[in-house]
Structures are given as structure tokens and as C-alpha cells.
Design a protein around this motif. Structure first.
Motif, PDB file in Angstrom:
ATOM      1  N   CYS A  12      -4.868  13.854  -8.030  1.00  0.00           N
ATOM      2  CA  CYS A  12      -3.486  14.292  -8.135  1.00  0.00           C
ATOM      3  C   CYS A  12      -3.215  15.461  -7.185  1.00  0.00           C
ATOM      4  O   CYS A  12      -2.197  15.477  -6.493  1.00  0.00           O
ATOM      5  CB  CYS A  12      -3.174  14.672  -9.576  1.00  0.00           C
ATOM      6  N   ASP A  15      -3.124  14.186  -3.613  1.00  0.00           N
ATOM      7  CA  ASP A  15      -1.883  13.486  -3.294  1.00  0.00           C
ATOM      8  C   ASP A  15      -0.718  14.454  -3.127  1.00  0.00           C
ATOM      9  O   ASP A  15       0.139  14.252  -2.269  1.00  0.00           O
ATOM     10  CB  ASP A  15      -1.572  12.460  -4.380  1.00  0.00           C
ATOM     11  N   ARG A  16      -0.691  15.508  -3.907  1.00  0.00           N
ATOM     12  CA  ARG A  16       0.378  16.505  -3.767  1.00  0.00           C
ATOM     13  C   ARG A  16       0.268  17.247  -2.444  1.00  0.00           C
ATOM     14  O   ARG A  16       1.268  17.519  -1.781  1.00  0.00           O
ATOM     15  CB  ARG A  16       0.332  17.488  -4.924  1.00  0.00           C
ATOM     16  N   ALA A  19       1.438  14.899   0.280  1.00  0.00           N
ATOM     17  CA  ALA A  19       2.898  14.802   0.243  1.00  0.00           C
ATOM     18  C   ALA A  19       3.536  16.021   0.896  1.00  0.00           C
ATOM     19  O   ALA A  19       4.474  15.893   1.689  1.00  0.00           O
ATOM     20  CB  ALA A  19       3.379  14.644  -1.189  1.00  0.00           C
ATOM     21  N   ALA A  23       5.655  15.912   4.339  1.00  0.00           N
ATOM     22  CA  ALA A  23       7.064  16.305   4.200  1.00  0.00           C
ATOM     23  C   ALA A  23       7.393  17.449   5.159  1.00  0.00           C
ATOM     24  O   ALA A  23       8.452  17.439   5.799  1.00  0.00           O
ATOM     25  CB  ALA A  23       7.357  16.710   2.763  1.00  0.00           C
ATOM     26  N   SER A  60       4.848  10.601   2.942  1.00  0.00           N
ATOM     27  CA  SER A  60       5.076  11.629   1.935  1.00  0.00           C
ATOM     28  C   SER A  60       5.599  11.010   0.637  1.00  0.00           C
ATOM     29  O   SER A  60       5.157  11.375  -0.462  1.00  0.00           O
ATOM     30  CB  SER A  60       6.073  12.662   2.461  1.00  0.00           C
ATOM     31  N   GLY A  61       6.513  10.066   0.761  1.00  0.00           N
ATOM     32  CA  GLY A  61       7.029   9.391  -0.425  1.00  0.00           C
ATOM     33  C   GLY A  61       5.960   8.622  -1.176  1.00  0.00           C
ATOM     34  O   GLY A  61       5.905   8.651  -2.407  1.00  0.00           O
ATOM     35  N   VAL A  64       3.793  11.098  -3.027  1.00  0.00           N
ATOM     36  CA  VAL A  64       4.468  11.561  -4.246  1.00  0.00           C
ATOM     37  C   VAL A  64       4.343  10.502  -5.331  1.00  0.00           C
ATOM     38  O   VAL A  64       4.041  10.799  -6.487  1.00  0.00           O
ATOM     39  CB  VAL A  64       5.947  11.899  -3.971  1.00  0.00           C
ATOM     40  N   TRP A  65       4.567   9.257  -4.968  1.00  0.00           N
ATOM     41  CA  TRP A  65       4.451   8.166  -5.930  1.00  0.00           C
ATOM     42  C   TRP A  65       3.047   8.103  -6.518  1.00  0.00           C
ATOM     43  O   TRP A  65       2.879   7.951  -7.726  1.00  0.00           O
ATOM     44  CB  TRP A  65       4.825   6.849  -5.254  1.00  0.00           C
ATOM     45  N   ALA A  67       0.914  10.596  -6.707  1.00  0.00           N
ATOM     46  CA  ALA A  67       0.694  11.792  -7.538  1.00  0.00           C
ATOM     47  C   ALA A  67       1.347  11.636  -8.904  1.00  0.00           C
ATOM     48  O   ALA A  67       0.812  12.115  -9.907  1.00  0.00           O
ATOM     49  CB  ALA A  67       1.221  13.024  -6.827  1.00  0.00           C
ATOM     50  N   LEU A  68       2.473  10.973  -8.961  1.00  0.00           N
ATOM     51  CA  LEU A  68       3.176  10.807 -10.235  1.00  0.00           C
ATOM     52  C   LEU A  68       2.522   9.762 -11.133  1.00  0.00           C
ATOM     53  O   LEU A  68       2.793   9.715 -12.323  1.00  0.00           O
ATOM     54  CB  LEU A  68       4.634  10.431  -9.987  1.00  0.00           C
TER      55      LEU A  68
END
Length: 70
Positions: A12, A15-16, A19, A23, A60-61, A64-65, A67-68
Motif C-alpha cells: 500500500c 503504491d501511494r 501514485a 502525479a 498515477s491513477g 491509486v486504484w 493502493a485503495l
């Protein structure tokens, strides 16, 4: 094999960070690269607008996906 909570936390965070890095690259330095660049007449600036910045936003998107999901 099951993913341990520690490994899940590491993924996690990874991934953040990905992102955020992509970004920031997509946004740019407000001069030569990114969405808000001021220098626009060069070949690199055209390629940056057409390919590199959208690619970085997409990566980046996706990060984020990912990481979520955890």
C-alpha cells in the motif's frame, strides 16, 4: 499463498509513493514539463503534452486504484 498484513502495508505504501511520483511528474515543474508548462514550442513539449503527461496520469491513477484495494 496468503499475503501477510505487513506485506500488505508495504504494498500500500509503495503504491501511494508511485501514485505521488507520477502525479507530480504529470503536473510538472511549471516551466518545461507537465500539464502546466510554459515552454510549448519544442518537439519535447508536444510529445510531453500528447504522450508523457497523459501516461503519467494514467500510471498515477492505476497506482491509486491499487493502493485503495488494500
Amino acid at each position: 499463498t496468503p499475503v501477510t498484513p505487513r506485506r500488505q502495508r508495504q504494498m500500500c505504501i509503495r503504491d501511494r509513493v508511485l501514485a505521488a511520483v507520477f502525479a507530480l511528474r504529470a503536473i510538472g515543474d511549471f516551466r518545461y514539463i507537465g500539464i502546466f508548462k510554459r515552454v510549448r514550442g519544442t518537439r519535447f513539449a508536444r510529445n510531453d503534452s500528447l504522450y508523457f503527461s497523459p501516461l503519467c496520469m494514467g500510471i498515477s491513477g492505476l497506482a491509486v486504484w491499487l493502493a485503495l484495494r488494500y
